[in-house]
Design a protein around this motif. Structure first.
Motif, short mmCIF file in Angstrom:
data_model
loop_
_atom_site.label_atom_id
_atom_site.label_comp_id
_atom_site.label_asym_id
_atom_site.label_seq_id
_atom_site.Cartn_x
_atom_site.Cartn_y
_atom_site.Cartn_z
N THR A 108 0.84 -1.19 0.00
CA THR A 108 0.00 0.00 0.00
C THR A 108 0.88 1.25 0.00
O THR A 108 2.02 1.24 0.47
N VAL A 109 0.32 2.32 -0.52
CA VAL A 109 1.05 3.58 -0.67
C VAL A 109 1.49 4.14 0.69
O VAL A 109 2.57 4.72 0.82
N PRO A 114 3.25 8.80 3.47
CA PRO A 114 2.12 8.97 4.39
C PRO A 114 1.24 10.15 4.02
O PRO A 114 1.65 11.05 3.29
N GLY A 115 0.01 10.13 4.54
CA GLY A 115 -0.88 11.28 4.43
C GLY A 115 -1.75 11.33 3.21
O GLY A 115 -2.55 12.25 3.05
N ILE A 156 2.62 18.67 -4.90
CA ILE A 156 1.51 18.12 -5.69
C ILE A 156 0.67 17.18 -4.82
O ILE A 156 -0.56 17.24 -4.84
N VAL A 157 1.35 16.34 -4.04
CA VAL A 157 0.62 15.42 -3.16
C VAL A 157 -0.19 16.19 -2.12
O VAL A 157 -1.35 15.85 -1.85
N ASP A 158 0.39 17.22 -1.53
CA ASP A 158 -0.33 17.99 -0.51
C ASP A 158 -1.59 18.64 -1.07
O ASP A 158 -2.60 18.77 -0.38
N LYS A 162 -4.42 14.63 -1.18
CA LYS A 162 -5.14 14.58 0.08
C LYS A 162 -6.61 14.97 -0.07
O LYS A 162 -7.33 15.13 0.92
N ARG A 163 -7.04 15.08 -1.32
CA ARG A 163 -8.46 15.32 -1.59
C ARG A 163 -9.22 14.00 -1.52
O ARG A 163 -8.63 12.92 -1.60
#
Length: 464
Positions: A108-109, A114-115, A156-158, A162-163
């Protein structure tokens, strides 16, 4: 780009080819020159760089047009931004780390990054196959305002990772650049080195390729990207700020570089055969339905030939890469504009040259399909053109309905093929569109393989 037509002297340069390579004949080269010239002229795209693999070897590389205001003479040594074609290299990096037991595709990612929303349910395999549910951060075909500001993968991840998920992992297929950014972050954290450095060490140098980060492929010596608003003037595009493509599309390379990778795919070299096969195996959704996408590549039947392919779109650039593994052929087309379909026109034309029987067969099939249509309108169906099942379908009642409904329409304004020929059930599927003033019909056919094979199916139906 029409404004640049005066620049379309289409200067060209030919890269050196191995003496033992089966080069295109003079007639074939002339056909390529004409089709590229026509594609660039009709669309206004400033330049194209192409490479062709035949018999498992690069047999043709050539560049045409104007690559930038300071590069009026095109060279095949120029690196174009290949954008999302880069994804198959990110997927290959993941597979290599899997082979070294550093990770599993079913991890898993959240184990590595994390997050992320759903990170405890999303697997690496789902990142690479666009089935993660992560929202795509760049679905637009233009540069959003945010792309004027530099960003990092974590940025980009933040902002997008996180949507809320667009769907539960594995439930649907939806293209997601965000998923590939996450995959690239996983490579860097597991390999403990930058993604591009890992690729240089494990893929590019062994294959004699020389890609660079597209953020660095700007300025003198590099093709400029171009844009066009509707049919307005062709203008140099403003590049995005740094960091926006990363593992989703960060590579710039020559057409020949990409062709070397295609040859490795054809020969099952460099990567273990298992990795190539896994990359080229269609992923299934949770409900068992197959997608036409594997790990960084998609699949299609083109003119009856199995193809592994992917396209790319960067700011100011479009590209296509099509590999026919069973035929030991590949076509690479790179252009420095993100409008028009010049790259697709060129690729289709080259495929017609590589597979002349297929293109001639399609022309013969079109003529035969039109012949049957006219017979149905007139009520004079030649049953020798049909196989057993089609003859069973065309009962007297069915023939009457065809004639009585089609004859009043008169002579059609046009009768054209739509889409490529595809194999199914041992037959060749070809579809056609019949146009009249204020009305269109669709014809769906299955026929014996070969240009004018007998029909297994010939159905006419209304179209929107």
């Amino acid at each position: 780009m029409i404004k640049l037509r005066a620049l379309f002297a289409l200067f060209l340069a030919i890269a050196a080819l191995p003496a033992h390579a089966q080069q295109f004949s003079a007639d074939e080269q002339a056909r390529i020159d004409r089709l590229v010239h026509d594609a660039l002229t009709s669309t206004g795209v400033p330049s194209a760089s192409i490479a062709v693999v035949r018999g498992g070897q690069i047999v043709f590389t050539r560049a045409y047009g104007t690559q930038s205001p300071t590069m009026p003479v095109a060279t095949p040594d120029a690196r174009y931004q290949i954008a999302s074609i880069s994804k198959q290299f990110t997927a290959a990096a993941i597979l290599l780390l899997r082979d070294r037991r550093r990770l599993s595709l079913d991890d898993t990612v959240s184990r590595y990054v994390p997050g992320i929303t759903g990170g405890d349910r999303i697997t690496i395999r789902q990142l690479l196959s666009h089935t993660s549910g992560l929202q795509d951060y760049w679905p637009q075909d233009f540069s959003p305002a945010a792309m004027a500001t530099p960003i990092t993968p974590q940025g980009i991840v933040d902002r997008w990772g996180k949507r809320p998920l667009d769907f539960e992992p594995g439930a649907q297929w939806q293209y997601s650049n965000t998923g590939y950014v996450v995959a690239g972050m996983i490579v860097e954290r597991v390999a403990r080195q930058p993604l591009l450095e890992f690729l240089q060490q494990n893929i590019f140098r062994p294959l004699g390729m020389h890609p660079i980060d597209q953020d660095l492929a700007q300025g003198p010596g590099f093709p400029a990207g171009y844009r066009r608003a509707a049919l307005g003037p062709v203008r140099v595009e403003t590049p995005p700020a740094r960091g926006w493509l990363f593992a989703a599309g960060e590579l710039s390379m020559t057409a020949a570089d990409l062709a070397r990778w295609d040859i490795a795919r054809i020969n099952r070299e460099l990567l273990p055969a298992r990795d190539w096969q896994e990359q080229e195996t269609a992923i299934r959704l949770n409900n068992g339905m197959a997608t036409n996408y594997g790990l960084g590549v998609q699949f299609a039947d083109i003119a009856g030939h199995h193809a592994v392919l992917h396209g790319g779109e960067a700011v100011g650039f479009l590209s296509t890469n099509i590999v026919f593994p069973e035929d030991r052929e590949a076509v690479v087309v790179l252009v420095n504009a993100w409008f028009g379909d010049a790259h697709e026109q060129i690729a289709r034309g080259i495929i017609d040259i590589l597979h002349p029987q297929g293109s001639a067969g399609d022309a013969a099939a079109l003529a035969t399909a039109r012949r049957v249509y006219d017979q149905l309108r007139a009520g004079t169906l030649d049953r020798s053109l049909l196989l057993e099942d089609a003859n069973h379908y065309f009962t007297d009642e069915v023939q009457h309905d065809y004639q009585s409904s089609l004859a009043p329409l008169g002579e059609p304004d046009s009768f054209v093929a739509t889409g490529p020929a595809r194999l199914r059930g041992g037959f060749v599927n070809r579809n056609y569109r019949v146009s009249y003033e204020g009305r269109q019909l669709t014809i769906v056919t299955y026929a014996e393989q070969g240009g004018a094979g007998r029909f297994e199916q010939y159905l006419v139906m209304p179209s929107g």
